[in-house]
Design a protein around this motif. Structure first.
Motif, PDB file in Angstrom:
ATOM      1  N   ALA A 165       2.586   1.082  -6.081  1.00  0.00           N
ATOM      2  CA  ALA A 165       1.574   0.094  -6.484  1.00  0.00           C
ATOM      3  C   ALA A 165       0.397   0.034  -5.517  1.00  0.00           C
ATOM      4  O   ALA A 165      -0.521  -0.764  -5.721  1.00  0.00           O
ATOM      5  CB  ALA A 165       2.212  -1.287  -6.627  1.00  0.00           C
ATOM      6  N   ALA A 166       0.400   0.875  -4.475  1.00  0.00           N
ATOM      7  CA  ALA A 166      -0.699   0.834  -3.500  1.00  0.00           C
ATOM      8  C   ALA A 166      -2.010   1.196  -4.186  1.00  0.00           C
ATOM      9  O   ALA A 166      -2.071   2.133  -4.975  1.00  0.00           O
ATOM     10  CB  ALA A 166      -0.413   1.812  -2.362  1.00  0.00           C
ATOM     11  N   GLY A 167      -3.040   0.440  -3.914  1.00  0.00           N
ATOM     12  CA  GLY A 167      -4.367   0.753  -4.445  1.00  0.00           C
ATOM     13  C   GLY A 167      -4.616   0.230  -5.851  1.00  0.00           C
ATOM     14  O   GLY A 167      -5.685   0.452  -6.401  1.00  0.00           O
ATOM     15  N   LEU A 168      -3.634  -0.455  -6.436  1.00  0.00           N
ATOM     16  CA  LEU A 168      -3.828  -0.970  -7.794  1.00  0.00           C
ATOM     17  C   LEU A 168      -4.430  -2.372  -7.758  1.00  0.00           C
ATOM     18  O   LEU A 168      -4.157  -3.152  -6.846  1.00  0.00           O
ATOM     19  CB  LEU A 168      -2.494  -1.035  -8.546  1.00  0.00           C
ATOM     20  N   ASP A 169      -5.220  -2.707  -8.781  1.00  0.00           N
ATOM     21  CA  ASP A 169      -5.716  -4.075  -8.867  1.00  0.00           C
ATOM     22  C   ASP A 169      -4.576  -4.981  -9.337  1.00  0.00           C
ATOM     23  O   ASP A 169      -3.476  -4.500  -9.667  1.00  0.00           O
ATOM     24  CB  ASP A 169      -6.947  -4.169  -9.769  1.00  0.00           C
ATOM     25  N   LEU A 170      -4.831  -6.267  -9.350  1.00  0.00           N
ATOM     26  CA  LEU A 170      -3.766  -7.228  -9.654  1.00  0.00           C
ATOM     27  C   LEU A 170      -3.114  -6.960 -11.013  1.00  0.00           C
ATOM     28  O   LEU A 170      -1.889  -6.923 -11.134  1.00  0.00           O
ATOM     29  CB  LEU A 170      -4.351  -8.650  -9.610  1.00  0.00           C
TER      30      LEU A 170
END
Ligand SMILES: Nc1ncnc2c1ncn2[C@@H]1O[C@H](COP(=O)(O)OP(=O)(O)OP(=O)(O)O)[C@@H](O)[C@H]1O
Length: 254
Positions: A165-170
């Protein structure tokens, strides 16, 4: 892993790691930057050998088995792998080629069964509409989902996810957490190990936790037992407040 240590020059990347993952377990590995999480995952993914101790993966001992036979039984996603995918490869080829242990398009024609499976997995990860796009044109979140679909392509017995999930928006994070949660709750899904920095990214259905700090295990066991304010504060070396809301966790500094 039994008495595992990894050293590089004077640096100790991991020390005295004793860790067992059973086939029906889903583990979260949590720790700060530099704790050794990726190193642990590389050992499990047969991409690295230990300096001390023994590592058995799917019943085979590293150093005494041909890792090239073992790797198709393991699905692995990491930033390092994503960076190796050529930008002009079509998304469906990135996924289908996993069955042939290559990156990107390899043969002109794949078996129908394989192309169907790849389409099914892209759909499962919510990116079926991107099948004909070059991988290089995808957003960070879309790439993550495509590489997870690829990791599942060989029906692996072990799934290793390094910071999915690194770098993903909410919204992207929440969507991915929900998809990983569905996968975790599927009894036919592979044993899984998910590396993260954030308790908010732990998908419901993950059963166990391993907290790592400076190459050593702070705590490991059932997630509910391991994920405490005390353990989290020790792991991240500051006073942290941990909240649980339903089946999700949230943390912040006191
Ligand atoms: N070849 C090497 N030589 C010396 N130190 C190394 C080497 N490879 C990794 N390290 C160090 O080992 C430590 C653990 O690295 P690792 O990538 O496993 O950490 P991590 O927990 O995954 O970190 P991050 O969360 O930042 O990705 C880091 O301090 C890193 O700088």
């Amino acid at each position: 892993m039994d008495g595992v240590g990894v050293r590089r020059g004077d640096a100790t990347l991991l020390s005295d790691v004793n860790w067992d993952v059973e086939l029906d377990e889903r583990w979260v590995v949590l720790g700060p930057n530099g704790a050794g999480k990726t190193t642990l995952l590389k050992l499990a993914g047969t991409e690295m050998y230990p300096s001390d101790g023994t590592v058995d993966v799917l019943g085979e001992r590293l150093g005494k088995t041909n890792v090239f036979d073992l790797r198709p039984r393991i699905g692995l996603t990491s930033a390092a792998f994503t960076a190796r995918v050529p930008g002009d490869e079509l998304v469906r080829d990135v996924v289908v080629s996993a069955g042939y242990s290559v990156v990107g398009r390899w043969r002109e024609e794949y078996d129908d069964l394989d192309t169907d499976r790849a389409a099914e997995l892209l759909d499962l990860l919510g990116v079926a509409h991107l099948a004909d796009r070059p991988f290089g044109t995808l957003s960070e979140g879309e790439r993550k989902r495509v590489t997870i679909a690829r990791a599942l392509m060989t029906d692996p017995e072990l799934l290793l996810l390094d910071e999915p999930a690194a770098g993903l928006d909410l919204g992207g994070r929440e969507d991915l957490v929900a998809r990983l949660s569905s996968l975790a709750m599927d009894p036919d899904a592979p044993a899984s190990v998910l590396v993260t920095h954030h308790v908010e990214e732990i998908p419901p259905g993950y059963t166990h936790g391993l907290l790592l700090r400076e190459g050593s295990i702070v705590a490991q066991g059932l997630l509910d037992d391991v994920l405490t304010e005390d353990n989290l504060s020790k792991t991240f070396d500051q006073d942290l407040e941990l909240q649980r809301s339903g089946d999700r966790y949230f943390a912040r500094r006191w």
